[in-house]
Design an enzyme around this catalytic site. Structure first.
Site, PDB file in Angstrom:
ATOM      1  N   TRP A  10      36.860   9.901   7.175  1.00 42.16           N
ATOM      2  CA  TRP A  10      37.807   8.920   7.730  1.00 42.16           C
ATOM      3  C   TRP A  10      39.253   9.347   7.501  1.00 42.16           C
ATOM      4  O   TRP A  10      40.177   8.688   7.991  1.00 42.16           O
ATOM      5  CB  TRP A  10      37.542   7.534   7.127  1.00 42.16           C
ATOM      6  CG  TRP A  10      36.206   6.941   7.484  1.00 42.16           C
ATOM      7  CD1 TRP A  10      35.233   7.514   8.276  1.00 42.16           C
ATOM      8  CD2 TRP A  10      35.677   5.678   7.066  1.00 42.16           C
ATOM      9  NE1 TRP A  10      34.142   6.682   8.370  1.00 42.16           N
ATOM     10  CE2 TRP A  10      34.391   5.546   7.635  1.00 42.16           C
ATOM     11  CE3 TRP A  10      36.158   4.643   6.258  1.00 42.16           C
ATOM     12  CZ2 TRP A  10      33.585   4.411   7.426  1.00 42.16           C
ATOM     13  CZ3 TRP A  10      35.366   3.524   6.038  1.00 42.16           C
ATOM     14  CH2 TRP A  10      34.093   3.417   6.630  1.00 42.16           C
ATOM     15  N   HIS A  96      38.947  20.882   2.319  1.00 40.58           N
ATOM     16  CA  HIS A  96      39.232  20.611   3.730  1.00 40.58           C
ATOM     17  C   HIS A  96      40.490  21.379   4.140  1.00 40.58           C
ATOM     18  O   HIS A  96      41.414  21.541   3.338  1.00 40.58           O
ATOM     19  CB  HIS A  96      39.425  19.101   3.950  1.00 40.58           C
ATOM     20  CG  HIS A  96      39.451  18.741   5.403  1.00 40.58           C
ATOM     21  ND1 HIS A  96      40.563  18.916   6.185  1.00 40.58           N
ATOM     22  CD2 HIS A  96      38.479  18.261   6.214  1.00 40.58           C
ATOM     23  CE1 HIS A  96      40.273  18.548   7.429  1.00 40.58           C
ATOM     24  NE2 HIS A  96      39.009  18.150   7.473  1.00 40.58           N
ATOM     25  N   GLU A  98      42.960  20.582   5.760  1.00 38.38           N
ATOM     26  CA  GLU A  98      44.208  19.828   5.571  1.00 38.38           C
ATOM     27  C   GLU A  98      44.687  19.934   4.123  1.00 38.38           C
ATOM     28  O   GLU A  98      45.887  19.950   3.856  1.00 38.38           O
ATOM     29  CB  GLU A  98      44.011  18.371   6.027  1.00 38.38           C
ATOM     30  CG  GLU A  98      43.924  18.291   7.548  1.00 38.38           C
ATOM     31  CD  GLU A  98      43.014  17.209   8.093  1.00 38.38           C
ATOM     32  OE1 GLU A  98      42.688  16.262   7.365  1.00 38.38           O
ATOM     33  OE2 GLU A  98      42.626  17.336   9.275  1.00 38.38           O
ATOM     34  N   GLY A 235      37.844  12.059  13.992  1.00 39.33           N
ATOM     35  CA  GLY A 235      38.206  10.985  14.922  1.00 39.33           C
ATOM     36  C   GLY A 235      37.038  10.136  15.394  1.00 39.33           C
ATOM     37  O   GLY A 235      37.114   8.895  15.394  1.00 39.33           O
TER      38      GLY A 235
HETATM   39  P1  13P Z   1      38.043  15.767  14.216  1.00 39.31           P
HETATM   40  O1  13P Z   1      36.602  15.399  14.437  1.00 39.31           O
HETATM   41  O2  13P Z   1      38.989  14.634  14.381  1.00 39.31           O
HETATM   42  O3  13P Z   1      38.439  17.004  14.979  1.00 39.31           O
HETATM   43  O4  13P Z   1      38.174  16.172  12.658  1.00 39.31           O
HETATM   44  C1  13P Z   1      37.285  17.065  12.123  1.00 39.31           C
HETATM   45  C2  13P Z   1      37.471  17.110  10.664  1.00 39.31           C
HETATM   46  O5  13P Z   1      38.484  17.576  10.165  1.00 39.31           O
HETATM   47  C3  13P Z   1      36.433  16.523   9.819  1.00 39.31           C
HETATM   48  O6  13P Z   1      36.625  16.830   8.491  1.00 39.31           O
END
Ligand code: 13P
Length: 250
Positions: A10, A96, A98, A235
């Protein structure tokens, strides 16, 4: 056969009431997921306990999005594995892209987290994946090989049974650009071979998820690939119906 695991990351979305609402919707539809598919929801730290209450008694599992690799101490703003375990967290997303990008986490630091999470009896969902420029330079295999070997260093065959890998090509995250099923599977095969090299037969049982714009309309094709054993969904995990559509695509 590796277990099929569909996990919803999420990210930093949904306030407390919205998280409780979404979790209860996921519980409601979870019975319609394909047989043998495990559904996991990963809200922000502050909503873990409330979401745990909502999913209690259902087959939906609880995951966190990160943790710090020490039990306690002067680490302002961090949350330890033992604290997560005490709430009833079963999975922890680690490394991750990010976190690698915005918080400069290295493979070596993430490796410490992997060991910490395993030591506390939880299951790391270890994320790997190349940047767009790395794919364009043709070094995808080198990047992913380094991430797997360094991030999973010293994980034993026995511990590997509790590890989940998520292959998330960074250029496909949140962009709507999805890796083609063949493109994704090619890297999944590489990961499978690396895991077998690391721990032998135990590597054949590890769930390797795909992540990066996985949606109801592409999930079936992706999950039909030989080495794609699930998804880490961003998403599309924010709507229970979309999440279920992916959970029932295999
Ligand atoms: P999306 O499905 O929004 O591309 O994100 C993928 C993700 O980073 C799941 O960890």
């Amino acid at each position: 056969m590796p277990k099929t695991i569909i996990a919803g990351n999420w990210k930093m979305n949904k306030n407390l009431a919205e998280s409780v609402q979404l979790a209860s919707e996921v519980v409601k539809v979870s019975g319609k997921a394909s047989a043998g598919v495990e559904l996991v929801v990963c809200p922000v730290f502050t909503h873990l306990e409330a979401v745990k209450e909502v999913i209690k008694g259902s087959a939906v599992k609880l995951g966190a999005q990160n943790c710090y690799p020490a039990d306690s101490g002067a680490f302002t703003g961090e949350v330890s594995g033992s604290m997560l375990k005490a709430i009833g967290v079963e999975y922890v997303i680690l490394g991750h892209s990010e976190r690698r990008q915005y918080f400069h986490e290295s493979n070596e630091f993430i490796n410490k987290k992997v060991h910490h999470v395993l030591a506390h009896g939880m299951k790391p969902i270890y994320c790997v994946g190349e940047l767009l420029e790395e794919r364009e330079k043709g070094v995808t295999h080198q990047v992913v090989t380094e991430q797997i070997n360094a991030g999973l260093a010293n994980v034993t065959a026995d511990q590997m049974k509790n590890v989940v890998i998520a292959y998330e090509p960074v250029w496909a995250i949140g962009t709507g650009k999805v890796a083609s099923p063949e493109q994704a599977n090619e890297v999944h095969i590489l990961i499978r071979n690396l895991l077998v090299k690391l721990v032998g037969d135990a590597g054949k049982e590890v769930t390797i998820q795909y992540g990066g714009s996985m949606k109801p309309d592409n999930a079936k094709e992706l999950l039909a690939q030989s080495e794609i054993n699930g998804g880490l969904i961003g998403g599309a995990a924010l709507k229970a119906d979309d999440f279920l559509a992916i959970g029932s695509a295999k």
